[in-house]
Structure formats: C-alpha cells, structure tokens
Design a protein around this motif. Structure first.
Motif, PDB file in Angstrom:
ATOM      1  N   LYS A   1       0.838  -1.209   0.000  1.00 46.12           N
ATOM      2  CA  LYS A   1       0.000   0.000   0.000  1.00 46.12           C
ATOM      3  C   LYS A   1       0.872   1.257   0.000  1.00 46.12           C
ATOM      4  N   ALA A   2       1.937   1.245   0.776  1.00 46.65           N
ATOM      5  CA  ALA A   2       2.867   2.379   0.796  1.00 46.65           C
ATOM      6  C   ALA A   2       3.560   2.532  -0.555  1.00 46.65           C
ATOM      7  N   PHE A   3       3.956   1.409  -1.142  1.00 43.90           N
ATOM      8  CA  PHE A   3       4.577   1.455  -2.461  1.00 43.90           C
ATOM      9  C   PHE A   3       3.619   2.049  -3.487  1.00 43.90           C
ATOM     10  N   HIS A   4       2.362   1.673  -3.409  1.00 44.43           N
ATOM     11  CA  HIS A   4       1.351   2.205  -4.330  1.00 44.43           C
ATOM     12  C   HIS A   4       1.295   3.728  -4.248  1.00 44.43           C
ATOM     13  N   ILE A   5       1.336   4.268  -3.053  1.00 42.67           N
ATOM     14  CA  ILE A   5       1.314   5.726  -2.861  1.00 42.67           C
ATOM     15  C   ILE A   5       2.570   6.349  -3.471  1.00 42.67           C
ATOM     16  N   ALA A   6       3.719   5.770  -3.177  1.00 40.10           N
ATOM     17  CA  ALA A   6       4.985   6.298  -3.714  1.00 40.10           C
ATOM     18  C   ALA A   6       5.020   6.183  -5.236  1.00 40.10           C
ATOM     19  N   TYR A   7       4.524   5.080  -5.757  1.00 40.63           N
ATOM     20  CA  TYR A   7       4.523   4.847  -7.200  1.00 40.63           C
ATOM     21  C   TYR A   7       3.689   5.895  -7.946  1.00 40.63           C
ATOM     22  N   GLN A   8       2.615   6.343  -7.326  1.00 38.96           N
ATOM     23  CA  GLN A   8       1.776   7.371  -7.961  1.00 38.96           C
ATOM     24  C   GLN A   8       2.556   8.655  -8.191  1.00 38.96           C
TER      25      GLN A   8
ATOM     26  N   ASN B   1       6.007   8.621  -8.423  1.00 39.81           N
ATOM     27  CA  ASN B   1       7.207   8.281  -9.186  1.00 39.81           C
ATOM     28  C   ASN B   1       7.035   6.915  -9.854  1.00 39.81           C
ATOM     29  N   PRO B   2       6.549   6.904 -11.105  1.00 38.68           N
ATOM     30  CA  PRO B   2       6.328   5.622 -11.775  1.00 38.68           C
ATOM     31  C   PRO B   2       7.612   4.886 -12.178  1.00 38.68           C
ATOM     32  N   LEU B   3       8.756   5.450 -11.855  1.00 42.91           N
ATOM     33  CA  LEU B   3      10.019   4.767 -12.149  1.00 42.91           C
ATOM     34  C   LEU B   3      10.514   3.946 -10.962  1.00 42.91           C
ATOM     35  N   LEU B   4       9.600   3.569 -10.076  1.00 41.60           N
ATOM     36  CA  LEU B   4       9.928   2.715  -8.938  1.00 41.60           C
ATOM     37  C   LEU B   4       9.543   1.277  -9.268  1.00 41.60           C
ATOM     38  N   HIS B   5      10.306   0.346  -8.713  1.00 43.58           N
ATOM     39  CA  HIS B   5       9.970  -1.070  -8.851  1.00 43.58           C
ATOM     40  C   HIS B   5      10.241  -1.747  -7.517  1.00 43.58           C
ATOM     41  N   LEU B   6       9.250  -2.481  -7.014  1.00 45.29           N
ATOM     42  CA  LEU B   6       9.372  -3.181  -5.741  1.00 45.29           C
ATOM     43  C   LEU B   6       9.664  -4.656  -5.994  1.00 45.29           C
ATOM     44  N   HIS B   7      10.710  -5.150  -5.337  1.00 43.01           N
ATOM     45  CA  HIS B   7      11.098  -6.558  -5.425  1.00 43.01           C
ATOM     46  C   HIS B   7      10.930  -7.181  -4.044  1.00 43.01           C
ATOM     47  N   ILE B   8      10.209  -8.284  -3.989  1.00 47.64           N
ATOM     48  CA  ILE B   8      10.023  -9.001  -2.733  1.00 47.64           C
ATOM     49  C   ILE B   8      10.668 -10.375  -2.887  1.00 47.64           C
TER      50      ILE B   8
ATOM     51  N   LEU C   1      -1.564 -11.294  -1.347  1.00 44.75           N
ATOM     52  CA  LEU C   1      -0.727 -10.155  -1.728  1.00 44.75           C
ATOM     53  C   LEU C   1      -0.755  -9.934  -3.237  1.00 44.75           C
ATOM     54  N   LEU C   2      -0.737 -10.992  -3.987  1.00 44.89           N
ATOM     55  CA  LEU C   2      -0.819 -10.877  -5.439  1.00 44.89           C
ATOM     56  C   LEU C   2      -2.155 -10.264  -5.848  1.00 44.89           C
ATOM     57  N   SER C   3      -3.213 -10.636  -5.166  1.00 36.29           N
ATOM     58  CA  SER C   3      -4.530 -10.052  -5.423  1.00 36.29           C
ATOM     59  C   SER C   3      -4.519  -8.555  -5.107  1.00 36.29           C
ATOM     60  N   LEU C   4      -3.857  -8.177  -4.015  1.00 38.03           N
ATOM     61  CA  LEU C   4      -3.746  -6.766  -3.645  1.00 38.03           C
ATOM     62  C   LEU C   4      -2.951  -5.998  -4.701  1.00 38.03           C
ATOM     63  N   VAL C   5      -1.881  -6.581  -5.192  1.00 42.90           N
ATOM     64  CA  VAL C   5      -1.066  -5.952  -6.239  1.00 42.90           C
ATOM     65  C   VAL C   5      -1.925  -5.685  -7.477  1.00 42.90           C
ATOM     66  N   ARG C   6      -2.745  -6.648  -7.826  1.00 38.44           N
ATOM     67  CA  ARG C   6      -3.642  -6.467  -8.984  1.00 38.44           C
ATOM     68  C   ARG C   6      -4.672  -5.376  -8.707  1.00 38.44           C
ATOM     69  N   LYS C   7      -5.247  -5.395  -7.519  1.00 39.00           N
ATOM     70  CA  LYS C   7      -6.260  -4.399  -7.143  1.00 39.00           C
ATOM     71  C   LYS C   7      -5.680  -2.989  -7.180  1.00 39.00           C
ATOM     72  N   LEU C   8      -4.435  -2.840  -6.733  1.00 41.30           N
ATOM     73  CA  LEU C   8      -3.773  -1.532  -6.708  1.00 41.30           C
ATOM     74  C   LEU C   8      -3.222  -1.137  -8.081  1.00 41.30           C
ATOM     75  N   ASN C   9      -3.309  -2.058  -9.030  1.00 42.45           N
ATOM     76  CA  ASN C   9      -2.839  -1.820 -10.402  1.00 42.45           C
ATOM     77  C   ASN C   9      -1.343  -1.480 -10.453  1.00 42.45           C
TER      78      ASN C   9
ATOM     79  N   ILE D   1       0.877  -4.235 -10.817  1.00 40.54           N
ATOM     80  CA  ILE D   1       1.398  -5.552 -11.190  1.00 40.54           C
ATOM     81  C   ILE D   1       2.669  -5.473 -12.028  1.00 40.54           C
ATOM     82  N   ASP D   2       2.801  -4.445 -12.854  1.00 41.24           N
ATOM     83  CA  ASP D   2       3.997  -4.320 -13.695  1.00 41.24           C
ATOM     84  C   ASP D   2       5.190  -3.754 -12.943  1.00 41.24           C
ATOM     85  N   ASN D   3       4.974  -3.320 -11.717  1.00 40.09           N
ATOM     86  CA  ASN D   3       6.049  -2.698 -10.951  1.00 40.09           C
ATOM     87  C   ASN D   3       6.334  -3.396  -9.628  1.00 40.09           C
ATOM     88  N   VAL D   4       5.831  -4.607  -9.489  1.00 38.24           N
ATOM     89  CA  VAL D   4       6.106  -5.415  -8.296  1.00 38.24           C
ATOM     90  C   VAL D   4       6.511  -6.807  -8.772  1.00 38.24           C
TER      91      VAL D   4
END
Length: 101
Positions: A42-49, A51-58, A69-77, A79-82
């Motif tokens: 959720k925090a990454f989603h806020i930061a990504y809005q 700066n779209p040049l961010l990528h989160l790796h888990i 978590l994968l469902s949340l990533v899809r919901k937050l749109n 998916i291409d940055n996680v």
C-alpha cells in the motif's frame, strides 16, 4: 556475530539481478502475515503514484498469504512494478544492488 567476509564472498563476482532502469526497492524475508507486506504494498502504491520509475522486489518464501498479496497488487494496479522472486538461496545480490533496501 555477522561474518562480513562470508557475506562479501556471496556477492563477489555477481551481477545485478535487476534488469530495468528503475529505482529498485527490495524487501527480503518470508512472506507471512506478521511481516506486513500488505502495508508495504500500500505504501509502495502511494509512492509509485508520485514516481512511476519505482519497482518493488520481494524476495522470500511464498507462504499462503502470497495469493492475497498478489490479489492486492492487482487491485492496486501495480502488477507491472512489483516482482515476487520467491526463495533465493543467495539473496545478497538483491540487497547489494538495491537502490533502497
């Protein structure tokens, strides 16, 4: 005690696992409820809005919460940055080459 030389040997002669020109944020650890990955996403989603040049790796073993978590990533749109990398025998290159850890 942490064996610094052993850690250095695990990243010696390794290349970056990141194949992009983005700011790579990395989290390493078992993917369990108590780790708070939902909050991180959720925090990454806020930061990504901003700066779209961010990528989160888990990096971590995919526990049953992974599907949530994968469902949340899809919901937050985002998916291409996680990226979920699963368990890695040697996670240290992910740490060494991360822009933010």
């Amino acid at each position: 005690m942490i064996d610094i030389e052993k850690l250095k040997s695990k990243v010696k002669n390794t290349s970056s696992p990141y194949q992009n020109n983005k700011t790579n944020i990395t989290a390493v650890g078992r993917i369990g409820h108590e780790k708070g990955y939902d909050i991180l996403l959720k925090a990454f989603h806020i930061a990504y809005q901003s700066n779209p040049l961010l990528h989160l790796h888990i990096v971590g073993r995919k526990e049953p919460i992974y599907k949530e978590l994968l469902s949340l990533v899809r919901k937050l749109n985002i998916i291409d940055n996680v990226s979920f990398h699963g368990f890695q025998e040697n996670p240290y290159p992910f740490i060494k080459f991360a822009d933010i850890f």
